[in-house]
Write an enzyme that holds these catalytic residues in place. Structure first.
Site, PDB file in Angstrom:
ATOM      1  N   LYS A 172      42.637   9.901  47.925  1.00 43.87           N
ATOM      2  CA  LYS A 172      41.642   8.821  48.045  1.00 43.87           C
ATOM      3  C   LYS A 172      41.820   7.778  46.943  1.00 43.87           C
ATOM      4  CE  LYS A 172      38.267  11.931  50.212  1.00 43.87           C
ATOM      5  NZ  LYS A 172      37.160  12.867  49.942  1.00 43.87           N
ATOM      6  N   VAL A 222      40.735  19.715  47.632  1.00 47.67           N
ATOM      7  CA  VAL A 222      40.469  21.104  48.032  1.00 47.67           C
ATOM      8  C   VAL A 222      41.751  21.930  48.206  1.00 47.67           C
ATOM      9  CG1 VAL A 222      38.184  20.724  49.062  1.00 47.67           C
ATOM     10  CG2 VAL A 222      40.235  20.474  50.471  1.00 47.67           C
TER      11      VAL A 222
HETATM   12  N1  GLU Z   1      40.626  16.471  53.911  1.00 49.29           N
HETATM   13  C1  GLU Z   1      39.527  17.080  53.234  1.00 49.29           C
HETATM   14  C2  GLU Z   1      38.243  16.859  53.991  1.00 49.29           C
HETATM   15  O1  GLU Z   1      37.979  15.779  54.411  1.00 49.29           O
HETATM   16  C3  GLU Z   1      39.449  16.529  51.841  1.00 49.29           C
HETATM   17  C4  GLU Z   1      38.460  17.249  51.022  1.00 49.29           C
HETATM   18  C5  GLU Z   1      38.762  17.262  49.576  1.00 49.29           C
HETATM   19  O2  GLU Z   1      39.872  17.483  49.118  1.00 49.29           O
HETATM   20  O3  GLU Z   1      37.793  17.047  48.854  1.00 49.29           O
HETATM   21  O4  GLU Z   1      37.489  17.740  54.195  1.00 49.29           O
END
Ligand code: GLU
Length: 304
Positions: A67, A258
């Site tokens: 992000k 995560v």
């Molecule tokens: N792709 C994961 C989700 O949207 C990202 C979550 C994360 O790493 O915080 O749930």
């Protein structure tokens, strides 16, 4: 300056034997295949020094760490206009929390929660000719490494089970805060999260944020004020509802995912990337948080 290599080695050697390594994320089925015993650290200093220990060469799913990279790309071409569609306040809530978005009329609290990252993904879809390819190339240039790819299995796995993310994207769309279709935005979002990198690649990619916007290859990707703002957002919003705790314990701007990765940096000094897939109850790498707390405490290297 403290001997960074011996500090990192001693932190690693101590933590690798810790029994409680947290819990691997399983809500994205493909991530649950990770090995809980993996643990790697890589530090890239602005003076060129590099220190690494453990599984720093094994690629993992960077997930939400991406992000920051989509935000950097979006800021590099639309800058202030982005903030009409997004706020910069910590949310104090988990990354996929929904109700705040409804209360606040579809304006996400910040670009590092899922809703905010989807608005940023929407901006990239509107501005890039071949969004997934162009974004991947951007990351490859930042890292100076053309072997970086998306893990298609992880992207597909999240697509199959991402019910909450579909809910968030639909809510954003209902408030008019997505210009592209929900499916296009989510396809891009699931791919950015599925970027696969090792600790070294991650440190190199984030180097520009410790170096006033200039990457290891001396290309100026962001202005110094833009890099400053992104670091501020990482400090206040980079760790879900544990951002305050991370600032308190570690004292560096950073971002977790995560997949168990954490990248943190001290402007004008270094970037450090850690991977250990076991997460704490807030969704942040358990050993990663502990390692960084010990690192900044032992070396006195933090922004405070
Ligand atoms: N792709 C994961 C989700 O949207 C990202 C979550 C994360 O790493 O915080 O749930």
């Amino acid at each position: 300056m403290a001997d960074l290599k011996s500090v990192l080695t001693s932190i690693y050697s101590h933590l690798i034997h810790q029994e409680n390594k947290g819990v691997i994320a399983s809500y994205i089925p493909e991530l649950s295949k990770q090995d809980i015993n993996k643990f790697g650290i890589h530090l890239q200093h602005i003076n060129g020094d590099v220190f690494s220990v453990g599984d720093w060469q094994i690629p993992f799913s960077i997930q939400s760490i991406s992000k920051v990279l989509t935000l950097s790309k979006a800021i590099s071409f639309i800058n202030n206009n982005l903030w009409k569609r997004l706020d910069v306040e910590p949310s104090g809530n988990p990354f996929n929390y929904l109700s705040l978005l409804e209360q606040e009329n579809g304006i996400p609290r910040n670009p590092l929660i899922n809703a905010g990252a989807m608005v940023v993904a929407d901006v990239l879809l509107s501005h890039l000719k071949n969004p997934k390819t162009d974004f991947l190339n951007y990351v490859r240039v930042l890292a100076n490494d053309h072997s970086i790819t998306y893990d298609e299995k992880v992207a597909a796995s999240e697509k199959e089970t991402g019910y909450k993310n579909y809910a968030i994207a639909n809510l954003l769309k209902s408030f008019g805060n997505l210009k592209n279709s929900v499916d296009e935005v989510l396809d891009f979002y699931f791919h950015q999260c599925a970027l696969k990198m090792n600790c070294e690649q991650l440190s190199k990619t984030f180097f520009m944020l410790s170096n006033k916007g200039k990457c290891l290859n001396h290309i100026q990707h962001l202005t110094a004020p833009q890099a400053k703002r992104i670091n501020a957002i990482m400090l206040t919003c980079g760790f879900y509802d544990e951002a305050g705790e991370f600032a308190f314990e570690v004292g560096l701007p950073g971002k977790s995912g995560v997949g168990g990765g954490i990248v943190a940096l001290l402007p004008n000094q270094f970037v450090i990337s850690i991977w250990s897939p076991g997460l704490n109850t807030k969704g942040n790498s358990l050993l990663g948080m502990q390692a960084l707390e010990q690192f900044t405490t032992k070396t006195n290297l933090s922004i405070f």
